[in-house]
Design a protein around this motif. Structure first.
Motif, mmCIF file in Angstrom:
data_model
loop_
_atom_site.group_PDB
_atom_site.id
_atom_site.type_symbol
_atom_site.label_atom_id
_atom_site.label_comp_id
_atom_site.label_asym_id
_atom_site.label_seq_id
_atom_site.Cartn_x
_atom_site.Cartn_y
_atom_site.Cartn_z
ATOM 1 N N SER A 250 29.699 36.197 45.552
ATOM 2 C CA SER A 250 29.510 34.897 44.918
ATOM 3 C C SER A 250 30.355 34.821 43.652
ATOM 4 O O SER A 250 30.733 35.839 43.081
ATOM 5 C CB SER A 250 28.042 34.715 44.552
ATOM 6 N N LYS A 251 30.621 33.602 43.199
ATOM 7 C CA LYS A 251 31.412 33.418 41.983
ATOM 8 C C LYS A 251 30.701 34.052 40.782
ATOM 9 O O LYS A 251 31.324 34.699 39.939
ATOM 10 C CB LYS A 251 31.642 31.924 41.736
ATOM 11 N N ARG B 96 30.603 38.051 36.481
ATOM 12 C CA ARG B 96 29.915 39.121 35.768
ATOM 13 C C ARG B 96 30.765 40.391 35.763
ATOM 14 O O ARG B 96 30.918 41.054 34.743
ATOM 15 C CB ARG B 96 28.568 39.406 36.452
ATOM 16 N N MET B 97 31.334 40.689 36.936
ATOM 17 C CA MET B 97 32.169 41.877 37.075
ATOM 18 C C MET B 97 33.374 41.811 36.121
ATOM 19 O O MET B 97 33.667 42.761 35.398
ATOM 20 C CB MET B 97 32.638 41.962 38.535
ATOM 21 N N LEU B 98 34.046 40.658 36.099
ATOM 22 C CA LEU B 98 35.228 40.508 35.246
ATOM 23 C C LEU B 98 34.840 40.609 33.777
ATOM 24 O O LEU B 98 35.554 41.206 32.967
ATOM 25 C CB LEU B 98 35.911 39.162 35.526
ATOM 26 N N ILE C 64 32.350 42.286 32.444
ATOM 27 C CA ILE C 64 32.051 43.676 32.066
ATOM 28 C C ILE C 64 33.340 44.466 31.855
ATOM 29 O O ILE C 64 33.486 45.218 30.886
ATOM 30 C CB ILE C 64 31.172 44.353 33.146
ATOM 31 N N ILE C 65 34.306 44.286 32.766
ATOM 32 C CA ILE C 65 35.574 45.020 32.620
ATOM 33 C C ILE C 65 36.258 44.612 31.320
ATOM 34 O O ILE C 65 36.704 45.455 30.539
ATOM 35 C CB ILE C 65 36.511 44.746 33.830
ATOM 36 N N LYS C 66 36.301 43.299 31.070
ATOM 37 C CA LYS C 66 36.973 42.790 29.871
ATOM 38 C C LYS C 66 36.289 43.316 28.611
ATOM 39 O O LYS C 66 36.945 43.810 27.684
ATOM 40 C CB LYS C 66 36.903 41.254 29.898
ATOM 41 N N ASP C 67 34.965 43.220 28.598
ATOM 42 C CA ASP C 67 34.198 43.616 27.421
ATOM 43 C C ASP C 67 34.320 45.109 27.145
ATOM 44 O O ASP C 67 34.555 45.531 26.020
ATOM 45 C CB ASP C 67 32.723 43.238 27.632
ATOM 46 N N SER C 68 34.194 45.909 28.199
ATOM 47 C CA SER C 68 34.253 47.358 27.949
ATOM 48 C C SER C 68 35.657 47.785 27.553
ATOM 49 O O SER C 68 35.829 48.642 26.687
ATOM 50 C CB SER C 68 33.760 48.142 29.171
ATOM 51 N N HIS C 69 36.667 47.157 28.163
ATOM 52 C CA HIS C 69 38.035 47.520 27.784
ATOM 53 C C HIS C 69 38.304 47.174 26.323
ATOM 54 O O HIS C 69 39.004 47.899 25.611
ATOM 55 C CB HIS C 69 39.055 46.825 28.688
ATOM 56 N N VAL D 45 35.123 41.976 47.856
ATOM 57 C CA VAL D 45 35.140 41.167 46.639
ATOM 58 C C VAL D 45 35.258 39.682 46.981
ATOM 59 O O VAL D 45 34.581 38.841 46.378
ATOM 60 C CB VAL D 45 36.295 41.626 45.717
ATOM 61 N N ILE E 15 31.291 37.758 40.694
ATOM 62 C CA ILE E 15 32.650 38.096 40.276
ATOM 63 C C ILE E 15 32.825 37.857 38.771
ATOM 64 O O ILE E 15 33.410 38.687 38.063
ATOM 65 C CB ILE E 15 33.681 37.249 41.072
#
Lengths: 198, 198
Positions: B33-34, B39-41, B43-48, B29, B37
């Motif tokens: 690239s920033k 994008r990853m954060l 997706i986690i935030k949105d799906s949660h 991780v 990361i």
């Protein structure tokens, strides 16, 4: 469900995580509290933004110079060259080394497109000045690691420095009967005069 | 290094991830690239924030009612009771079932403090009205699953509905010689008259 698939994808992209494990992780994450998730995201964001590579050795660090390079008590005469940050952590855990490190950030691996140019080599060469007496090559004993060691030896030979390589042989607790031929060969090749052992 | 330890902790808390794997993930991780990361954060935030439990069956859903409950083509006369969302996904993948589901969100497990009160049971009882003809109990065939099935049977017996349980026996491609005693016992107990098979 698109959102769920996206979430599973995020975890499936992490190294060593298959799709089944990724799904398991996704369901676990969905079941957590918002506070828990916010904390998790904050830590990832913060560490990604603030952990960088040490300007001297390439180790991970919160500052420009890592804790090891900045430590006055370390022996500045020896540099142990490793492939990655995890190798530094492994040696540090063993508590058997008090010199400095140099993290190459990989090893020569033409099949995967990694050439000598991609490694943190220039800085290593520049570090070898009058103060450094020995460079220990500590690459993994596989094809790419051996190739890299050969290259490094070629480059370092021009410098007035002792070059050594960590020993390859039967691991402690290992069994001669079940040891592969290459390792047995190495253990003979690298045999040490018992008088030299303390 | 505090920040690195915190990052490793985040991944070590995910189910099925040990400390070594967590460290490997953390280094991966940190190397991204920033943009990656972020994008990853996101997706986690949105799906949660946006994936919730279906108000009817407890399955995961982006809407109040999940895709299965909302699907007019599903057979509303059968409800398959499962422990978790992953079981729904497994049955759906098998493409052998066209009825509805009910996700209990666990099974009775007194040793880990899970009682019947913690399960999504009230809603199941309320769903059994004149329309539902059969409830299929599809809990995992272990001690807790069996206990839960027994409890559910007790509750459902008061309702005018057929109660069935998925078959336990030798898995397809399995081997009688290597099958455990309990499974062999179940395969005999649950034997089916060949005339009943099509």
């Amino acid at each position: 469900m698109k959102k769920l698939d996206d979430l599973i994808d995020v975890f499936a992209k992490l190294p060593g995580i298959g799709r089944k494990s990724a799904a398991r992780i996704a369901f676990d994450v969905l079941d957590r509290s918002k506070a828990d998730i916010d904390r998790m995201l904050e830590i990832i964001k913060d560490s990604h933004a603030n952990i960088k590579h040490c300007e001297i050795c390439g180790n991970l660090s919160e500052n420009d110079i890592c804790e090891i390079c900045a430590n006055e008590k370390r022996d500045k005469e020896v540099i142990c060259v490793v492939e990655g940050v995890r190798d530094v952590i492994a040696f540090e855990k063993s508590e058997t080394y008090n010199g400095l490190y140099h993290v190459l950030g990989g090893k020569i691996d033409p099949l995967n497109g990694v050439t000598i140019e991609d490694l943190n080599l220039r800085k290593l060469i520049n570090r070898i000045n009058g103060d450094v007496k020995e460079v220990i090559l500590a690459l993994n004993p596989d094809l790419e690691g051996e190739t890299t060691s050969l290259y490094l030896t070629k480059f370092l030979k021009e410098k007035n420095v002792k070059i050594s390589k960590i020993a390859s042989g039967i691991p402690m607790g290992g069994n001669i009967e079940y040891t592969d031929m290459a390792t047995l060969g190495r253990s003979l090749e690298g045999r040490v005069n018992v008088d030299d052992l303390d």
